[in-house]
Design a protein around this motif. Sequence first.
Motif, PDB file in Angstrom:
ATOM      1  N   ARG A  10      47.610 -19.362  21.945  1.00  0.00           N
ATOM      2  CA  ARG A  10      48.566 -19.535  23.042  1.00  0.00           C
ATOM      3  C   ARG A  10      48.570 -20.978  23.545  1.00  0.00           C
ATOM      4  O   ARG A  10      49.621 -21.523  23.886  1.00  0.00           O
ATOM      5  N   LEU A  11      47.413 -21.615  23.572  1.00  0.00           N
ATOM      6  CA  LEU A  11      47.364 -23.016  23.984  1.00  0.00           C
ATOM      7  C   LEU A  11      48.148 -23.889  23.007  1.00  0.00           C
ATOM      8  O   LEU A  11      48.907 -24.768  23.415  1.00  0.00           O
ATOM      9  N   THR A  12      48.010 -23.608  21.736  1.00  0.00           N
ATOM     10  CA  THR A  12      48.770 -24.348  20.722  1.00  0.00           C
ATOM     11  C   THR A  12      50.268 -24.132  20.903  1.00  0.00           C
ATOM     12  O   THR A  12      51.057 -25.077  20.826  1.00  0.00           O
ATOM     13  N   ILE A  13      50.669 -22.903  21.162  1.00  0.00           N
ATOM     14  CA  ILE A  13      52.081 -22.601  21.421  1.00  0.00           C
ATOM     15  C   ILE A  13      52.577 -23.414  22.611  1.00  0.00           C
ATOM     16  O   ILE A  13      53.658 -24.017  22.573  1.00  0.00           O
ATOM     17  N   LEU A  14      51.802 -23.439  23.689  1.00  0.00           N
ATOM     18  CA  LEU A  14      52.207 -24.202  24.872  1.00  0.00           C
ATOM     19  C   LEU A  14      52.361 -25.685  24.552  1.00  0.00           C
ATOM     20  O   LEU A  14      53.283 -26.341  25.042  1.00  0.00           O
ATOM     21  N   LEU A  15      51.490 -26.203  23.698  1.00  0.00           N
ATOM     22  CA  LEU A  15      51.608 -27.615  23.306  1.00  0.00           C
ATOM     23  C   LEU A  15      52.881 -27.869  22.505  1.00  0.00           C
ATOM     24  O   LEU A  15      53.539 -28.900  22.683  1.00  0.00           O
ATOM     25  N   TYR A  16      53.231 -26.945  21.611  1.00  0.00           N
ATOM     26  CA  TYR A  16      54.494 -27.087  20.876  1.00  0.00           C
ATOM     27  C   TYR A  16      55.676 -27.047  21.842  1.00  0.00           C
ATOM     28  O   TYR A  16      56.602 -27.846  21.742  1.00  0.00           O
ATOM     29  N   LEU A  17      55.623 -26.121  22.799  1.00  0.00           N
ATOM     30  CA  LEU A  17      56.734 -25.981  23.744  1.00  0.00           C
ATOM     31  C   LEU A  17      56.803 -27.143  24.722  1.00  0.00           C
ATOM     32  O   LEU A  17      57.852 -27.378  25.317  1.00  0.00           O
ATOM     33  N   LEU A  18      55.712 -27.864  24.876  1.00  0.00           N
ATOM     34  CA  LEU A  18      55.732 -29.065  25.706  1.00  0.00           C
ATOM     35  C   LEU A  18      56.662 -30.112  25.092  1.00  0.00           C
ATOM     36  O   LEU A  18      57.308 -30.883  25.791  1.00  0.00           O
ATOM     37  N   GLU A  62      49.801 -30.842  33.691  1.00  0.00           N
ATOM     38  CA  GLU A  62      48.895 -31.989  33.591  1.00  0.00           C
ATOM     39  C   GLU A  62      47.767 -31.711  32.603  1.00  0.00           C
ATOM     40  O   GLU A  62      47.373 -32.595  31.842  1.00  0.00           O
ATOM     41  N   LEU A  63      47.258 -30.483  32.580  1.00  0.00           N
ATOM     42  CA  LEU A  63      46.219 -30.127  31.608  1.00  0.00           C
ATOM     43  C   LEU A  63      46.751 -30.234  30.186  1.00  0.00           C
ATOM     44  O   LEU A  63      46.074 -30.756  29.296  1.00  0.00           O
ATOM     45  N   LEU A  64      47.968 -29.745  29.956  1.00  0.00           N
ATOM     46  CA  LEU A  64      48.559 -29.816  28.619  1.00  0.00           C
ATOM     47  C   LEU A  64      48.744 -31.266  28.172  1.00  0.00           C
ATOM     48  O   LEU A  64      48.553 -31.596  27.001  1.00  0.00           O
ATOM     49  N   ARG A  65      49.087 -32.112  29.094  1.00  0.00           N
ATOM     50  CA  ARG A  65      49.327 -33.521  28.759  1.00  0.00           C
ATOM     51  C   ARG A  65      48.043 -34.274  28.413  1.00  0.00           C
ATOM     52  O   ARG A  65      48.104 -35.376  27.885  1.00  0.00           O
ATOM     53  N   LEU A  66      46.903 -33.680  28.691  1.00  0.00           N
ATOM     54  CA  LEU A  66      45.623 -34.293  28.317  1.00  0.00           C
ATOM     55  C   LEU A  66      45.330 -34.115  26.831  1.00  0.00           C
ATOM     56  O   LEU A  66      44.491 -34.820  26.279  1.00  0.00           O
ATOM     57  N   LEU A  67      46.017 -33.182  26.193  1.00  0.00           N
ATOM     58  CA  LEU A  67      45.782 -32.866  24.783  1.00  0.00           C
ATOM     59  C   LEU A  67      46.717 -33.671  23.886  1.00  0.00           C
ATOM     60  O   LEU A  67      47.769 -34.135  24.331  1.00  0.00           O
ATOM     61  N   PRO A  68      46.354 -33.819  22.608  1.00  0.00           N
ATOM     62  CA  PRO A  68      47.197 -34.608  21.691  1.00  0.00           C
ATOM     63  C   PRO A  68      48.594 -33.992  21.525  1.00  0.00           C
ATOM     64  O   PRO A  68      48.753 -32.771  21.476  1.00  0.00           O
ATOM     65  N   SER A  69      49.571 -34.859  21.414  1.00  0.00           N
ATOM     66  CA  SER A  69      50.953 -34.445  21.207  1.00  0.00           C
ATOM     67  C   SER A  69      51.099 -33.721  19.862  1.00  0.00           C
ATOM     68  O   SER A  69      50.452 -34.078  18.883  1.00  0.00           O
ATOM     69  N   GLN A  70      51.967 -32.734  19.837  1.00  0.00           N
ATOM     70  CA  GLN A  70      52.261 -31.983  18.612  1.00  0.00           C
ATOM     71  C   GLN A  70      53.623 -32.368  18.039  1.00  0.00           C
ATOM     72  O   GLN A  70      54.128 -31.715  17.139  1.00  0.00           O
ATOM     73  N   LYS A  71      54.219 -33.443  18.567  1.00  0.00           N
ATOM     74  CA  LYS A  71      55.563 -33.853  18.155  1.00  0.00           C
ATOM     75  C   LYS A  71      55.638 -34.128  16.656  1.00  0.00           C
ATOM     76  O   LYS A  71      56.583 -33.708  15.984  1.00  0.00           O
ATOM     77  N   GLU A  72      54.642 -34.803  16.116  1.00  0.00           N
ATOM     78  CA  GLU A  72      54.663 -35.142  14.693  1.00  0.00           C
ATOM     79  C   GLU A  72      54.676 -33.878  13.829  1.00  0.00           C
ATOM     80  O   GLU A  72      55.418 -33.801  12.842  1.00  0.00           O
ATOM     81  N   LYS A  73      53.889 -32.883  14.190  1.00  0.00           N
ATOM     82  CA  LYS A  73      53.882 -31.616  13.437  1.00  0.00           C
ATOM     83  C   LYS A  73      55.249 -30.944  13.485  1.00  0.00           C
ATOM     84  O   LYS A  73      55.726 -30.422  12.485  1.00  0.00           O
ATOM     85  N   LEU A  74      55.861 -30.944  14.666  1.00  0.00           N
ATOM     86  CA  LEU A  74      57.189 -30.352  14.814  1.00  0.00           C
ATOM     87  C   LEU A  74      58.207 -31.107  13.961  1.00  0.00           C
ATOM     88  O   LEU A  74      59.041 -30.495  13.291  1.00  0.00           O
TER      89      LEU A  74
END
Length: 107
Positions: A19-27, A83-95
């Motif tokens: 779910r955390l990974t999903i949230l990062l993709y949706l970010l 703010e917590l999600l923004r502390l993690l690496p961006s998933q833009k490249e994977k998308l």
Amino acid sequence: MLSIEKLADELKLAGDKTRLTILLYLLERECCVCDLAELLQTSQPNVSQHMRKLKDGGLVKESRKGQWIYYSLNMESKPYLLELLRLLPSQKEKLDQAGIGNADRCQ
């Protein structure tokens, strides 16, 4: 004011790795279940279960585009989670590599 119980529930939802990974993709951008299943290399029913939990918990919202349901973050009232999600690496490249976000990709 945010209650301890509400925050604990939201953190439990986001505490699951999938779910955390999903949230990062949706970010980065909205996605449908087929996009997320491809990215996570899992089944659509598995992703749907996670999305149901995230939606029930108020962390994501959905919108219909034709026959597809697209999910996006619902963080307007949850800046602390954003703010917590923004502390993690961006998933833009994977998308981008997967071509997620291209029109008519799931059809």
